[in-house]
Design a protein around this motif. Structure first.
Motif, short mmCIF file in Angstrom:
data_model
loop_
_atom_site.label_atom_id
_atom_site.label_comp_id
_atom_site.label_asym_id
_atom_site.label_seq_id
_atom_site.Cartn_x
_atom_site.Cartn_y
_atom_site.Cartn_z
N THR A 126 0.82 -1.21 0.00
CA THR A 126 0.00 0.00 0.00
C THR A 126 0.86 1.27 0.00
OG1 THR A 126 -0.21 -0.38 2.36
CG2 THR A 126 -2.15 -0.87 1.02
N ALA A 127 2.09 1.17 0.51
CA ALA A 127 2.98 2.34 0.52
C ALA A 127 3.50 2.65 -0.89
CB ALA A 127 4.15 2.09 1.47
N HIS A 128 3.46 1.65 -1.76
CA HIS A 128 4.04 1.82 -3.09
C HIS A 128 3.15 1.12 -4.13
CE1 HIS A 128 6.79 2.10 -6.28
NE2 HIS A 128 7.45 0.97 -6.11
N PRO A 129 1.94 1.70 -4.36
CA PRO A 129 1.04 1.03 -5.30
C PRO A 129 1.57 1.12 -6.74
CG PRO A 129 0.09 3.11 -4.57
CD PRO A 129 1.38 2.94 -3.82
N ARG A 130 1.41 0.04 -7.49
CA ARG A 130 1.96 0.02 -8.86
C ARG A 130 0.88 0.02 -9.94
NH1 ARG A 130 7.35 -2.59 -7.85
NH2 ARG A 130 7.35 -2.89 -5.62
N LEU A 131 -0.34 -0.36 -9.52
CA LEU A 131 -1.39 -0.47 -10.54
C LEU A 131 -1.74 0.87 -11.20
CD1 LEU A 131 -3.18 -2.51 -11.91
CD2 LEU A 131 -4.86 -2.23 -10.09
N PRO A 132 -1.78 1.99 -10.44
CA PRO A 132 -2.16 3.26 -11.09
C PRO A 132 -1.26 3.62 -12.27
CG PRO A 132 -2.32 3.49 -8.72
CD PRO A 132 -1.68 2.15 -8.97
N ALA A 133 0.05 3.43 -12.14
CA ALA A 133 0.95 3.79 -13.25
C ALA A 133 0.69 2.88 -14.45
CB ALA A 133 2.41 3.66 -12.79
N ILE A 151 -14.76 3.67 -21.03
CA ILE A 151 -14.47 3.42 -19.61
C ILE A 151 -15.01 4.58 -18.75
CG2 ILE A 151 -12.60 3.12 -17.91
CD1 ILE A 151 -11.12 1.52 -20.06
N ARG A 152 -14.92 5.80 -19.29
CA ARG A 152 -15.53 6.95 -18.56
C ARG A 152 -17.03 6.73 -18.38
NH1 ARG A 152 -12.41 10.41 -21.80
NH2 ARG A 152 -10.59 10.96 -20.55
N ARG A 153 -17.67 6.29 -19.46
CA ARG A 153 -19.13 6.07 -19.40
C ARG A 153 -19.46 5.01 -18.36
NH1 ARG A 153 -20.37 4.05 -24.41
NH2 ARG A 153 -19.32 5.91 -25.16
N LEU A 154 -18.68 3.94 -18.34
CA LEU A 154 -18.92 2.87 -17.36
C LEU A 154 -18.80 3.42 -15.94
CD1 LEU A 154 -18.51 -0.67 -17.20
CD2 LEU A 154 -16.73 0.34 -15.84
N ARG A 155 -17.76 4.23 -15.70
CA ARG A 155 -17.57 4.76 -14.35
C ARG A 155 -18.72 5.70 -13.97
NH1 ARG A 155 -14.07 7.76 -12.54
NH2 ARG A 155 -14.18 6.79 -10.50
N ARG A 156 -19.20 6.47 -14.97
CA ARG A 156 -20.29 7.41 -14.70
C ARG A 156 -21.58 6.66 -14.38
NH1 ARG A 156 -19.21 10.49 -19.10
NH2 ARG A 156 -20.91 9.51 -20.26
N ARG A 157 -21.91 5.70 -15.24
CA ARG A 157 -23.19 4.98 -15.07
C ARG A 157 -23.18 4.11 -13.81
NH1 ARG A 157 -24.97 4.27 -20.86
NH2 ARG A 157 -25.29 6.47 -21.32
N ALA A 190 -9.42 -1.33 -8.45
CA ALA A 190 -9.34 -1.20 -9.91
C ALA A 190 -9.95 0.13 -10.34
CB ALA A 190 -10.06 -2.37 -10.58
N ASP A 191 -11.09 0.48 -9.74
CA ASP A 191 -11.75 1.73 -10.12
C ASP A 191 -10.89 2.94 -9.77
OD1 ASP A 191 -14.01 3.28 -11.09
OD2 ASP A 191 -14.12 3.94 -9.02
N ALA A 192 -10.23 2.88 -8.60
CA ALA A 192 -9.38 4.02 -8.21
C ALA A 192 -8.24 4.19 -9.21
CB ALA A 192 -8.82 3.77 -6.80
N ALA A 193 -7.65 3.08 -9.66
CA ALA A 193 -6.54 3.16 -10.62
C ALA A 193 -7.04 3.73 -11.95
CB ALA A 193 -5.94 1.77 -10.83
N LEU A 194 -8.24 3.30 -12.39
CA LEU A 194 -8.77 3.80 -13.67
C LEU A 194 -9.14 5.28 -13.55
CD1 LEU A 194 -11.02 0.73 -14.56
CD2 LEU A 194 -8.91 1.43 -15.73
N ALA A 195 -9.71 5.66 -12.39
CA ALA A 195 -10.10 7.06 -12.20
C ALA A 195 -8.88 7.96 -12.29
CB ALA A 195 -10.78 7.22 -10.84
N ALA A 196 -7.79 7.56 -11.62
CA ALA A 196 -6.55 8.37 -11.65
C ALA A 196 -6.01 8.42 -13.07
CB ALA A 196 -5.52 7.77 -10.69
N ALA A 197 -6.09 7.28 -13.78
CA ALA A 197 -5.55 7.23 -15.14
C ALA A 197 -6.33 8.14 -16.08
CB ALA A 197 -5.59 5.80 -15.66
N LEU A 198 -7.66 8.24 -15.88
CA LEU A 198 -8.48 9.05 -16.78
C LEU A 198 -8.27 10.54 -16.55
CD1 LEU A 198 -11.75 6.93 -16.70
CD2 LEU A 198 -10.30 7.34 -18.69
#
Ligand SMILES: Nc1ncnc2c1ncn2[C@@H]1O[C@H](COP(=O)(O)OP(=O)(O)O)[C@@H](O)[C@H]1O
Ligand SMILES: [Mg+2]
Length: 272
Positions: free
Chosen positions: A207-214, A231-237, A262-270
């Motif tokens: 948790t101190a060094h998450p790798r999924l967001p990058a 993916i934006r639409r999916l997160r919105r709906r 997974a959603d947090a990583a995608l949100a940061a990526a978008l």
């Protein structure tokens, strides 16, 4: 030297067929390996089509949310399911992608050449003792997925468990869910990215060094605008459901925690 039957043979030679029948009698799984003429082969036997009720439930969810990306894959099961998978593998071989060669496809068996080790067994052995190596392999799998999408292709079941590893290179396995009727190419590719990112959350334990967001940022950075919009639409709906998952995550089971991660990583990526 190995002496395999020539690839793309419609049938099987009698000796190999007898070996497969005999292994099938005791094989614990639907997919099993066979050694033949000094080479390792893989045999996939027919699958039962998915339960109508579960397909209907998934279709209903996709319809209610207005998200074709959530539609179920069409696996026709039986001999037709094997033939569909063989066709997908042959197309991708022709397009230059590392997938198992089709040795033979009969109404009972899909016989494939060996693609090496399952990537996931390698990752499981590295996860805790060498996380950097583990994520180097995951990044290589991600690059392969990006290359597949850049060629206007898709997998359909892009979870990390469906990648192989050989000679320090990733490969793609398991095209049973390749047939995605009613989806645009962007939706098919968005679904690949969702399945891939979701399946990786269990390797992101520090948790101190998450790798999924990058990794998610690099995948989405390479995706087309249509895939990103999907993916934006999916997160919105699904915003309320995802908010609930975030709220429950600290106390919930693994599935909900993984969905939230997974959603947090995608949100940061978008946002990038
Ligand atoms: N050609 C192959 N080369 C190496 N391993 C394979 C091959 N085909 C299948 N396997 C192994 O068998 C497992 C199950 O096969 P897969 O095609 O993913 O079917 P399913 O997931 O539907 O059971 C894979 O995860 C992999 O470990
Ligand atoms: Mg599989």
């Amino acid at each position: 030297m190995t002496n395999l039957p020539s690839p793309d043979l419609a049938g099987l030679d009698a000796e190999l067929e007898a070996l497969i029948r005999s292994l099938h009698r005791t094989a614990p799984d639907r997919v099993f390996s066979a050694h033949y003429n000094g080479a390792r082969l893989w045999v996939k036997t027919v699958a039962a089509p998915r339960l109508r009720s579960s397909v209907l439930l998934q279709k209903t969810i996709a319809f209610v949310f207005g998200l074709p990306v959530l539609q179920p894959a069409r696996n026709r099961g039986g001999a037709r399911g094997l033939a569909d998978e063989a066709a997908a593998l042959r197309d991708l071989t022709a397009a230059g992608f590392p997938v198992p060669p089709v040795i033979a496809c009969t109404p009972d068996w899909l016989v494939l050449g060996d693609a090496g080790e399952a990537l996931e067994s390698r990752l499981n052995s590295l996860r805790d003792r060498a996380p950097d190596d583990c994520w180097r392999l995951i990044a290589a799998a991600g690059i392969l997925l990006v290359r597949l999408h850049a060629a206007n292709q898709w997998h359909g079941g892009a979870q990390i468990r469906n990648f192989s590893w050989r000679s320090d290179q990733p490969g793609l396995l398991d095209f049973e869910d390749h047939d995605l009727p009613g989806m645009t190419l962007a939706e098919k590719q968005a679904r690949d990215l969702l399945l891939f990112v979701y399946s990786l959350t269990r390797y992101d334990r520090d948790t101190a060094h998450p790798r999924l967001p990058a990794l998610a940022a690099s995948l989405l950075g390479n995706a087309t605008p249509d895939v990103q919009d999907c993916i934006r639409r999916l997160r919105r709906r699904m915003a309320w459901l995802l908010a609930l998952a975030r709220w429950l995550a600290p106390h919930a089971g693994r599935d909900v925690r993984q969905a939230a991660a997974a959603d947090a990583a995608l949100a940061a990526a978008l946002k990038n």
